[in-house]
Write a protein that holds these residues in place. Structure first.
Motif, PDB file in Angstrom:
ATOM      1  N   ASP A 113      -3.462  -0.010   4.090  1.00 24.83           N
ATOM      2  CA  ASP A 113      -3.599   0.861   3.256  1.00 24.83           C
ATOM      3  C   ASP A 113      -2.411   0.191   1.950  1.00 24.83           C
ATOM      4  N   GLU A 114      -2.813   0.305   0.781  1.00 25.76           N
ATOM      5  CA  GLU A 114      -1.762  -0.079  -0.337  1.00 25.76           C
ATOM      6  C   GLU A 114      -0.570   0.774  -0.238  1.00 25.76           C
ATOM      7  N   ARG A 115      -0.749   1.887  -0.071  1.00 30.24           N
ATOM      8  CA  ARG A 115       0.398   2.984  -0.177  1.00 30.24           C
ATOM      9  C   ARG A 115       1.571   2.401   0.703  1.00 30.24           C
ATOM     10  N   TYR A 116       1.331   1.666   1.897  1.00 27.63           N
ATOM     11  CA  TYR A 116       2.575   1.622   2.764  1.00 27.63           C
ATOM     12  C   TYR A 116       2.990   0.282   2.086  1.00 27.63           C
ATOM     13  N   ILE A 117       2.623  -0.707   1.711  1.00 28.11           N
ATOM     14  CA  ILE A 117       3.218  -1.630   0.828  1.00 28.11           C
ATOM     15  C   ILE A 117       4.270  -1.049  -0.285  1.00 28.11           C
ATOM     16  N   ALA A 118       3.691  -0.321  -0.960  1.00 28.48           N
ATOM     17  CA  ALA A 118       4.277   0.392  -2.250  1.00 28.48           C
ATOM     18  C   ALA A 118       5.533   1.188  -1.717  1.00 28.48           C
ATOM     19  N   GLU A 119       5.395   1.879  -0.556  1.00 30.58           N
ATOM     20  CA  GLU A 119       6.417   2.643   0.098  1.00 30.58           C
ATOM     21  C   GLU A 119       7.666   1.610   0.355  1.00 30.58           C
ATOM     22  N   LEU A 120       7.193   0.300   0.925  1.00 31.70           N
ATOM     23  CA  LEU A 120       8.525  -0.473   1.518  1.00 31.70           C
ATOM     24  C   LEU A 120       9.096  -1.189  -0.114  1.00 31.70           C
ATOM     25  N   HIS A 121       8.085  -1.370  -0.968  1.00 28.74           N
ATOM     26  CA  HIS A 121       8.682  -2.006  -1.894  1.00 28.74           C
ATOM     27  C   HIS A 121       9.626  -1.087  -2.804  1.00 28.74           C
ATOM     28  N   LYS A 122       9.347   0.392  -2.712  1.00 29.74           N
ATOM     29  CA  LYS A 122      10.283   1.287  -3.480  1.00 29.74           C
ATOM     30  C   LYS A 122      11.353   1.344  -2.727  1.00 29.74           C
ATOM     31  N   LEU A 123      11.625   0.895  -1.373  1.00 30.94           N
ATOM     32  CA  LEU A 123      12.785   1.091  -0.663  1.00 30.94           C
ATOM     33  C   LEU A 123      13.541  -0.508  -0.960  1.00 30.94           C
ATOM     34  N   GLY A 124      13.101  -1.119  -1.687  1.00 31.72           N
ATOM     35  CA  GLY A 124      13.585  -2.553  -1.873  1.00 31.72           C
ATOM     36  C   GLY A 124      13.519  -3.314  -0.669  1.00 31.72           C
ATOM     37  N   LEU A 125      12.516  -3.265   0.169  1.00 29.06           N
ATOM     38  CA  LEU A 125      12.174  -4.054   1.441  1.00 29.06           C
ATOM     39  C   LEU A 125      11.446  -5.223   1.312  1.00 29.06           C
ATOM     40  N   THR A 126      10.749  -5.164   0.286  1.00 29.00           N
ATOM     41  CA  THR A 126       9.623  -6.346  -0.106  1.00 29.00           C
ATOM     42  C   THR A 126       9.926  -7.551  -1.159  1.00 29.00           C
ATOM     43  N   GLN A 127       9.301  -8.434  -1.195  1.00 29.69           N
ATOM     44  CA  GLN A 127       9.482  -9.320  -2.341  1.00 29.69           C
ATOM     45  C   GLN A 127       8.283  -9.027  -3.368  1.00 29.69           C
ATOM     46  N   GLY A 128       8.699  -8.105  -3.952  1.00 31.25           N
ATOM     47  CA  GLY A 128       7.657  -7.816  -4.953  1.00 31.25           C
ATOM     48  C   GLY A 128       6.885  -6.835  -4.703  1.00 31.25           C
ATOM     49  N   GLU A 129       5.448  -6.515  -5.182  1.00 33.43           N
ATOM     50  CA  GLU A 129       4.717  -5.433  -4.860  1.00 33.43           C
ATOM     51  C   GLU A 129       3.430  -6.073  -3.798  1.00 33.43           C
ATOM     52  N   GLY A 130       3.737  -7.196  -3.591  1.00 34.45           N
ATOM     53  CA  GLY A 130       2.716  -7.840  -2.638  1.00 34.45           C
ATOM     54  C   GLY A 130       1.131  -8.311  -3.164  1.00 34.45           C
ATOM     55  N   VAL A 131       0.343  -8.553  -2.784  1.00 32.37           N
ATOM     56  CA  VAL A 131      -0.964  -8.856  -3.201  1.00 32.37           C
ATOM     57  C   VAL A 131      -2.345  -8.263  -2.347  1.00 32.37           C
ATOM     58  N   GLN A 132      -3.307  -7.745  -3.095  1.00 36.80           N
ATOM     59  CA  GLN A 132      -4.299  -7.094  -2.139  1.00 36.80           C
ATOM     60  C   GLN A 132      -5.140  -8.487  -1.669  1.00 36.80           C
ATOM     61  N   TYR A 133      -5.346  -8.349  -0.348  1.00 41.68           N
ATOM     62  CA  TYR A 133      -5.909  -9.501   0.300  1.00 41.68           C
ATOM     63  C   TYR A 133      -7.577  -9.095   0.966  1.00 41.68           C
ATOM     64  N   ALA A 134      -7.733  -7.876   0.953  1.00 43.81           N
ATOM     65  CA  ALA A 134      -9.178  -7.567   1.550  1.00 43.81           C
ATOM     66  C   ALA A 134      -9.431  -6.102   1.206  1.00 43.81           C
ATOM     67  N   ILE A 135     -10.693  -5.436   1.235  1.00 42.59           N
ATOM     68  CA  ILE A 135     -11.122  -4.375   0.863  1.00 42.59           C
ATOM     69  C   ILE A 135     -11.922  -3.939   2.160  1.00 42.59           C
ATOM     70  N   GLY A 136     -11.445  -2.740   2.684  1.00 36.33           N
ATOM     71  CA  GLY A 136     -12.042  -2.496   4.083  1.00 36.33           C
ATOM     72  C   GLY A 136     -13.276  -1.583   4.071  1.00 36.33           C
ATOM     73  N   ARG A 137     -14.009  -1.553   5.108  1.00 35.88           N
ATOM     74  CA  ARG A 137     -15.159  -0.747   5.249  1.00 35.88           C
ATOM     75  C   ARG A 137     -15.211   0.104   6.608  1.00 35.88           C
TER      76      ARG A 137
END
Length: 264
Positions: free
Chosen positions: A87-111
């Motif tokens: 789920d994208e929001r977890y990457i957004a959460e880590l990015h907001k905390l300054g723990l990632t290199q940028g906002e990342g990229v979407q790699y797949a859409i699940g079903r």
């Protein structure tokens, strides 16, 4: 009340396939970077990893689990160099905390898919009419989804059950897997009569040897955009794998496992 089941050995082939945590063992002569990945991507990612290692000679070590749990671990210092979230929001959460290199990229859409053991009386269909009928007849014993409190696919499964008017009646019957892979294992182990799990797990030969599935319409739940990001101290090997996951070769594998592909 829904029940949360911890993992215990049930079926060897599914345990080794769905719940294996570290497909690449470390070599004593070189450090192997550790990455974390949502459980629903296990089979596809193992396939991609095999191709990546064959092409480059490089390896990474993967732990599979629920995205929410990995976020908590990373916040507490877990040495993962990359997270592939469900789920994208977890990457957004880590990015907001300054723990990632940028906002990342979407790699797949699940079903999602509704599934059942081959011996189950549950009739499968995209609008859950069979599930409603089994509930109404009093014949449904247990039904499994991943824990919606920390597993995105469990959260979306709950949305499906609520939208189709099943949630209130099925709640006392629910078993909650710790992650998507564990939910898939319980769904065909004989301990439940079915469940809602990622389509990417339901389409695998390991699952189909034991169960049945029907893909669910995407308009029954919120989008399952899966995003990945590098952590601040990612090594060159992890960075190379991050780029490889965006290649045509990796995207082809993802589509084979039922994932939608984001536009590049």
């Amino acid at each position: 009340m829904a029940r949360v089941l911890r993992y215990f050995p049930l079926i060897g082939v599914l345990v080794s396939g769905l719940l294996a945590l570290t497909p690449w063992a470390s070599r004593a002569d070189a450090p192997v970077p550790a990455i974390a990945a949502a459980a629903n991507i296990k089979f596809a990612l193992d396939h991609i990893l095999s191709n990546f290692t064959a092409e480059t000679g490089l390896r990474v070590r993967v732990s599979y689990g629920s995205s929410g749990n990995f976020v908590a671990q990373i916040q507490h210092g877990a040495p993962f160099e990359m997270l592939l979230s469900a789920d994208e929001r977890y990457i957004a959460e880590l990015h907001k905390l300054g723990l990632t290199q940028g906002e990342g990229v979407q790699y797949a859409i699940g079903r999602l898919a509704i599934v059942a053991p081959k011996s189950s009386p549950l009739s499968l269909d995209a609008q859950l009419a069979g599930l409603k009928a089994l509930l109404a007849s009093g014949q449904l014993g247990r039904f499994v989804i991943a824990n919606p409190e920390h597993a995105p696919y469990g959260e979306r499964a709950r949305e499906v059950l609520m939208k189709l008017g099943v949630w209130d009646d099925i709640r006392p019957k629910l078993i909650l897997g710790e992650n998507a892979s564990q939910a898939a294992q319980f769904a065909v182990s004989g301990s439940t009569q079915g469940g809602i799990i990622p389509l990417s797990l339901a389409v695998t030969p390991q699952f189909q040897a034991l169960g049945r599935y029907v893909a669910l319409p995407e308009d029954l739940h919120g989008a399952l955009g899966q995003r990945m990001a590098l952590m601040l101290k990612a090594s060159s090997t992890t960075e190379r794998f991050y780029q490889y996951l965006q290649s045509d070769a990796a995207r082809t594998v993802l589509s084979q496992y039922g994932f939608g592909l984001p536009q590049q």
